[in-house]
Design an enzyme around this catalytic site. Structure first.
Site, PDB file in Angstrom:
ATOM      1  CB  CYS A 106      -1.068  23.271  35.322  1.00  0.00           C
ATOM      2  SG  CYS A 106      -1.305  21.583  35.871  1.00  0.00           S
ATOM      3  CB  CYS A 107       1.024  27.197  33.508  1.00  0.00           C
ATOM      4  SG  CYS A 107       1.579  26.462  35.061  1.00  0.00           S
TER       5      CYS A 107
END
Length: 264
Positions: A106-107
């Site tokens: 996600c990041c």
């Protein structure tokens, strides 16, 4: 059902005051480790599909390779989640430049590694097509209508390559960066030109996403969600049109608005 994309799992659902046991589709997340010339390079968390495209697109976006001609061989061990890649010029890859990295779904990735390589491979986009507002909405609708796995799991991002009129290819992954790397890898493997193409994207336009679009040489990104301030600043500098919050015939243009034209 593709068990590499989604799997059934029993869950408990709360609905109108009652708890019910049901089966639901859950998006698959697994580690995928890339080895280069016998050295462990990076482990990313991904949807374990199209792993060859993912590995090649990732290496290209990181500046490790520029073309597939630099690769001697690619071996994918689907069961173990490994890619073994041999580069033609082994001296060009220095594993001491960066330590082993774990890349989240996600990041994004480590900022330390991230900014070391962008200067080499980010492209300033001079020429890009013009597209009508109606075409923007239609392309997003086409990508969403083709995203059966997202509809079933609600846990995947989609990235598509399009002309102003037609969605050409799309890839899905739990990580928005991975979806774009799979798309980039597909273009490299199949010698598909990205000139005058458009990216259609389900996620937020972060600086990492914006730079991946730049490295692909594409001047327009159409997104379901919003860009960040750094992404907008980079888009202005690199000549990329960013369109966000596409909902039917409504959206916002955040940079290089001259490429979006009114419907005739």
């Amino acid at each position: 059902m593709d068990s590499n994309v989604m799997r059934r799992k029993k869950i408990v659902k709360y609905n109108e005051g009652k708890l019910l046991e049901i089966e639901d589709y859950i998006a698959v997340e697994e580690p995928f480790t890339i080895h280069i010339n016998g050295q462990e390079f990076a482990t990313m968390l991904c949807t374990p599909t199209n792993l060859q495209e993912l590995a090649i697109g990732f290496l290209a976006s990181e500046g490790v390779i520029r073309t597939v001609e630099e690769i001697c061989s690619v071996t994918i061990d689907q069961g173990k989640g490994y890619a073994y890649i041999e580069l033609e010029n082994q001296a060009s890859f220095d594993p001491t430049v960066t330590s082993k990295r774990i890349i989240g779904s996600c990041c994004g990735k480590s900022r330390q590694f991230y900014f070391q390589n962008d200067v080499k491979v980010a492209k300033t986009i001079i020429n890009a097509p013009k597209i009508t507002g109606k075409q923007c909405g239609e392309l997003m609708e086409k990508m969403e209508s083709n995203s059966a796995h997202f509809k079933q799991t609600g846990g995947l991002h989609n990235g598509g390559l399009a002309t102003v009129n037609e969605l050409l290819y799309s890839y899905s992954d739990i990580g928005r960066h991975n979806a774009l790397d799979k798309l980039y890898g597909h273009c490299l493997l199949n010698r598909i030109s990205t000139k005058n193409k458009v990216i259609v994207f389900s996620g937020r336009i972060s600086s990492e996403v914006l730079l991946k679009v730049s490295k692909m040489g594409i001047g327009i990104i159409l997104a379901k969600s919003a860009p960040t301030t750094l992404a907008i600043a980079l888009a202005e500098e690199l000549g990329i049109t960013t369109v966000g919050f596409i909902r039917g015939d409504r959206f916002n243009i955040y940079s290089r608005h001259e490429r979006i034209i009114e419907d005739k």
